[in-house]
Motif scaffolding. Sequence first.
Motif, PDB file in Angstrom:
ATOM      1  N   PHE A  15       0.829  -1.208   0.000  1.00 27.20           N
ATOM      2  CA  PHE A  15       0.000   0.000   0.000  1.00 27.20           C
ATOM      3  C   PHE A  15       0.870   1.267   0.000  1.00 27.20           C
ATOM      4  O   PHE A  15       0.381   2.358   0.253  1.00 27.20           O
ATOM      5  N   ASN A  18       4.555   4.853   3.827  1.00 26.29           N
ATOM      6  CA  ASN A  18       5.701   5.525   4.451  1.00 26.29           C
ATOM      7  C   ASN A  18       5.096   6.685   5.237  1.00 26.29           C
ATOM      8  O   ASN A  18       4.609   7.640   4.633  1.00 26.29           O
ATOM      9  N   GLU A  43      -8.697  14.050   1.854  1.00 25.43           N
ATOM     10  CA  GLU A  43      -7.337  13.514   1.908  1.00 25.43           C
ATOM     11  C   GLU A  43      -7.311  12.099   1.327  1.00 25.43           C
ATOM     12  O   GLU A  43      -8.142  11.259   1.663  1.00 25.43           O
ATOM     13  N   GLY A  45      -5.323   8.692   1.320  1.00 21.49           N
ATOM     14  CA  GLY A  45      -4.340   7.929   2.096  1.00 21.49           C
ATOM     15  C   GLY A  45      -3.961   8.592   3.401  1.00 21.49           C
ATOM     16  O   GLY A  45      -2.795   8.937   3.608  1.00 21.49           O
ATOM     17  N   GLY A  47      -3.659   7.321   6.302  1.00 25.07           N
ATOM     18  CA  GLY A  47      -2.744   6.484   7.089  1.00 25.07           C
ATOM     19  C   GLY A  47      -3.025   6.588   8.571  1.00 25.07           C
ATOM     20  O   GLY A  47      -4.152   6.384   9.025  1.00 25.07           O
ATOM     21  N   GLU A  66      -9.189   5.900   2.247  1.00 20.75           N
ATOM     22  CA  GLU A  66      -8.076   5.042   2.696  1.00 20.75           C
ATOM     23  C   GLU A  66      -8.372   3.599   2.292  1.00 20.75           C
ATOM     24  O   GLU A  66      -9.408   3.050   2.635  1.00 20.75           O
ATOM     25  N   ASP A  68      -6.515   0.854   3.131  1.00 20.88           N
ATOM     26  CA  ASP A  68      -6.187  -0.131   4.174  1.00 20.88           C
ATOM     27  C   ASP A  68      -7.309  -0.164   5.228  1.00 20.88           C
ATOM     28  O   ASP A  68      -7.531   0.818   5.942  1.00 20.88           O
ATOM     29  N   LEU A  71      -6.389   0.729   8.871  1.00 22.98           N
ATOM     30  CA  LEU A  71      -6.145   2.158   9.108  1.00 22.98           C
ATOM     31  C   LEU A  71      -7.455   2.937   9.077  1.00 22.98           C
ATOM     32  O   LEU A  71      -7.662   3.864   9.878  1.00 22.98           O
ATOM     33  N   ASN A 113      -0.252  12.455   1.037  1.00 25.76           N
ATOM     34  CA  ASN A 113       1.099  11.908   0.898  1.00 25.76           C
ATOM     35  C   ASN A 113       0.857  10.604   0.148  1.00 25.76           C
ATOM     36  O   ASN A 113       0.478   9.606   0.740  1.00 25.76           O
TER      37      ASN A 113
HETATM   38  N1  SAM Z   1      -0.864  10.302   5.145  1.00 27.24           N
HETATM   39  C1  SAM Z   1      -0.059   9.380   5.901  1.00 27.24           C
HETATM   40  C2  SAM Z   1       1.244  10.044   6.297  1.00 27.24           C
HETATM   41  O1  SAM Z   1       1.584  11.055   5.654  1.00 27.24           O
HETATM   42  O2  SAM Z   1       1.911   9.588   7.215  1.00 27.24           O
HETATM   43  C3  SAM Z   1       0.205   8.084   5.139  1.00 27.24           C
HETATM   44  C4  SAM Z   1       0.896   8.220   3.787  1.00 27.24           C
HETATM   45  S1  SAM Z   1       1.377   6.700   3.040  1.00 27.24           S
HETATM   46  C5  SAM Z   1       2.675   7.264   1.978  1.00 27.24           C
HETATM   47  C6  SAM Z   1       0.113   6.359   1.816  1.00 27.24           C
HETATM   48  C7  SAM Z   1      -1.277   6.017   2.386  1.00 27.24           C
HETATM   49  O3  SAM Z   1      -2.162   5.749   1.281  1.00 27.24           O
HETATM   50  C8  SAM Z   1      -1.329   4.785   3.257  1.00 27.24           C
HETATM   51  O4  SAM Z   1      -2.125   5.041   4.379  1.00 27.24           O
HETATM   52  C9  SAM Z   1      -1.959   3.703   2.353  1.00 27.24           C
HETATM   53  O5  SAM Z   1      -2.641   2.700   3.073  1.00 27.24           O
HETATM   54  C10 SAM Z   1      -2.897   4.548   1.515  1.00 27.24           C
HETATM   55  N2  SAM Z   1      -3.214   3.968   0.194  1.00 27.24           N
HETATM   56  C11 SAM Z   1      -2.448   3.169  -0.586  1.00 27.24           C
HETATM   57  N3  SAM Z   1      -3.041   2.910  -1.751  1.00 27.24           N
HETATM   58  C12 SAM Z   1      -4.221   3.588  -1.737  1.00 27.24           C
HETATM   59  C13 SAM Z   1      -5.292   3.715  -2.661  1.00 27.24           C
HETATM   60  N4  SAM Z   1      -5.250   3.107  -3.847  1.00 27.24           N
HETATM   61  N5  SAM Z   1      -6.366   4.465  -2.326  1.00 27.24           N
HETATM   62  C14 SAM Z   1      -6.408   5.099  -1.112  1.00 27.24           C
HETATM   63  N6  SAM Z   1      -5.426   5.003  -0.191  1.00 27.24           N
HETATM   64  C15 SAM Z   1      -4.350   4.272  -0.488  1.00 27.24           C
END
Ligand code: SAM
Length: 273
Positions: A15, A18, A43, A45, A47, A66, A68, A71, A113
Motif C-alpha cells: 500500500f 511511508n 485527503e 491515504g 494512514g 483510505e 487499508d 487504518l 502523501n
Molecule cells: N498520510 C499518511 C502520512 O503522511 O503519514 C500516510 C501516507 S502513506 C505514503 C500512503 C497512504 O495511502 C497509506 O495510508 C496507504 O494505506 C494509503 N493507500 C495506498 N493505496 C491507496 C489507494 N489506492 N487508495 C487510497 N489510499 C491508499
Amino acid sequence: MNNRVHQGHFARKRFGQNFLNDPYIIDSIVSAIHPQPGEAVVEIGPGLGALTEPVGERLERMTVIELDRDLAARLQTHPFLGPKLTIFQQDAMTFDFAAYAREQGQALRVFGNLPYNISTPLMFHLFSYTDAIRDMHFMLQKEVVNRLVAGPGSKAYGRLSVMAQYYCQIIPVLEVPPASFTPAPKVDSAVVRLVPYASLPYPVEDIRTLSRITTEAFGKRRKTLRNSLGHLFTTEVLEEMNIDPILRAENISVAQYCQLANWLTAHPQPQEN
Ligand code: SAM
C-alpha cells in the motif's frame, strides 16, 4: 526496533505506506494547504493521521479515502478526528470526485502523501476531474515533481509534464528527505501544488487525441517528430504549424502539442485495419 512499525502499525509495502514523522515538514505542508472551515477537503491515504490531525483541527469536518481497512478502522475511532471524518474505505483510483463535489456543493481541495507505487496513474485519474477540484497538494517522489514542472528541452520533460501542465498550474512547495518518514523510502520526496485552470490556456477539442500524440511522441523520444509522428502528420503539415520536423518529442511545447491534437481532430485519419 522494527523500522516498519509506526504507532503500533506494521507498514504495508503493497500500500506504499511511508508515514510522515517530522513535525516541521508536517507543519509546512499544512501551512501550504491552508485549510479553512467550510471548505470541502479530501485527503487521499490518511494512514495514521499525520496530516489528517493538524488539518482536521482546523475544520469542522473532512473526508478521507483510505484503502487499508485497519487504518480506516483506526481513524473511525480516533478520539477527536473520528466524529469529524467521512471515511471512504476504498481505492482512490475508483473514487468519483465529480459526484462527490456535486454532493458537497463546491469544488474539492484534495491532498495526500500519496502511495508512490500508484501516484502517476492516480494523478491521471484526478486530471479527469479537474472541473470538480479547486486545488491539490501532493507529496510525491522528487523525481515525479521534477517531471511535473519540467519544460521543453529538459530531460525530465515528458508525457506527464504535458498532460499535467495542460490541466494545471504547478508549483513545487518543499523538498522532503527520506528521514522524515517511517519507514524511510529509498528516494527523496517533494510536495507540489497543482491548481486546475479555471479556463484552459490551450484547450483541445478531444483530450484523447492529445493523450495519443504525447504517448506516441514520447514513446520514441530519441526519434525526430518526422519519424515518431510521421504516420499522423506529413512534413508539410508540421511545417505549416511552424513545427520543425527534425525536432524531438522533448522540444515541443504544451501549446504545440495542443495545436497538433486539434489539427488531428479536424483531420481524422482513415481507420486502420
Ligand atoms: N498520510 C499518511 C502520512 O503522511 O503519514 C500516510 C501516507 S502513506 C505514503 C500512503 C497512504 O495511502 C497509506 O495510508 C496507504 O494505506 C494509503 N493507500 C495506498 N493505496 C491507496 C489507494 N489506492 N487508495 C487510497 N489510499 C491508499
